[in-house]
Design an enzyme around this catalytic site. Sequence first.
Site, PDB file in Angstrom:
ATOM      1  N   HIS A 127       0.834  -1.202   0.000  1.00 17.83           N
ATOM      2  CA  HIS A 127       0.000   0.000   0.000  1.00 17.83           C
ATOM      3  C   HIS A 127       0.873   1.258   0.000  1.00 17.83           C
ATOM      4  O   HIS A 127       2.083   1.185   0.238  1.00 17.83           O
ATOM      5  CB  HIS A 127      -0.927   0.025   1.219  1.00 17.83           C
ATOM      6  CG  HIS A 127      -2.118  -0.872   1.089  1.00 17.83           C
ATOM      7  ND1 HIS A 127      -2.079  -2.213   1.415  1.00 17.83           N
ATOM      8  CD2 HIS A 127      -3.388  -0.631   0.662  1.00 17.83           C
ATOM      9  CE1 HIS A 127      -3.264  -2.758   1.192  1.00 17.83           C
ATOM     10  NE2 HIS A 127      -4.075  -1.820   0.742  1.00 17.83           N
ATOM     11  N   LYS A 143      -0.434   4.714   4.584  1.00 16.25           N
ATOM     12  CA  LYS A 143      -1.322   3.769   5.273  1.00 16.25           C
ATOM     13  C   LYS A 143      -0.767   3.465   6.660  1.00 16.25           C
ATOM     14  O   LYS A 143       0.409   3.118   6.803  1.00 16.25           O
ATOM     15  CB  LYS A 143      -1.490   2.481   4.461  1.00 16.25           C
ATOM     16  CG  LYS A 143      -2.528   1.538   5.061  1.00 16.25           C
ATOM     17  CD  LYS A 143      -2.892   0.425   4.090  1.00 16.25           C
ATOM     18  CE  LYS A 143      -3.925  -0.519   4.697  1.00 16.25           C
ATOM     19  NZ  LYS A 143      -5.180   0.165   5.041  1.00 16.25           N
TER      20      LYS A 143
END
Length: 240
Positions: free
Chosen positions: A126, A130
């Site tokens: 990600h 995040k």
Amino acid sequence: MRTADQPIRISLIAREGRMGKAIATAVEDNPAFAIDQDHGDVLLDFSAPDALEGSLDRAIAANVPILIGTTGLDEAAGQRIAKASEQAAVLRAANTSLGITLLAELVARAAEVLGPEWDIEIAETHHRMKADAPSGTALLLGHAAARGRGVDLALEAGREGTGLARQTGAIGFASLRGGTVAGDHDVKFLGPNEQLILSHHAENRMIFARGALAGARFLVGKPAGLYSMHDVIRALEAKA
């Protein structure tokens, strides 16, 4: 009272967040929906764990359904969601992508057929911002694999050091962070002399936004209860 020919009104929690902006853009392209922050037919919450209680209270007070897309929720949050679902329709989704929902079903099936002789490793990547790991989607896939095996999830995450013998039946997780990656997930089944890899790669957040709208459409008119994206898939199949 909304009539069938009127657009579904969406109220966004954290409208200025990444997902809030993506959903607002998806609504602009879909005349079946409209943004109404004060009088929504459905609440969509993609915010932060500490906002959950207020979002659930708002849904119950307004007597409207709510989709919870927030990740990083603990067990206590899960209990609050279950309690709220006694009074309102609540759809909890670690990932609103229809592709991920289907992937989870494939993972469960593969785990059931291949059995414990095949090791399972889940790798997810990600964007650098995040804040939780493993991702909610990775955990969703891990639970799907465990469900296929008929066991509770036993995970190995963040391996570090030496002499790390793999636990039999464990499901491993690896989390990578960097750049602007919307979300990549690979579920690896590692067997004797062969591998099966099931993957999903999100190119941008619009897939999650469109899935969230599908979830919102599903929730309209639903009785109190706890729902998932698998219920949304089943509803779409029924209409096909």
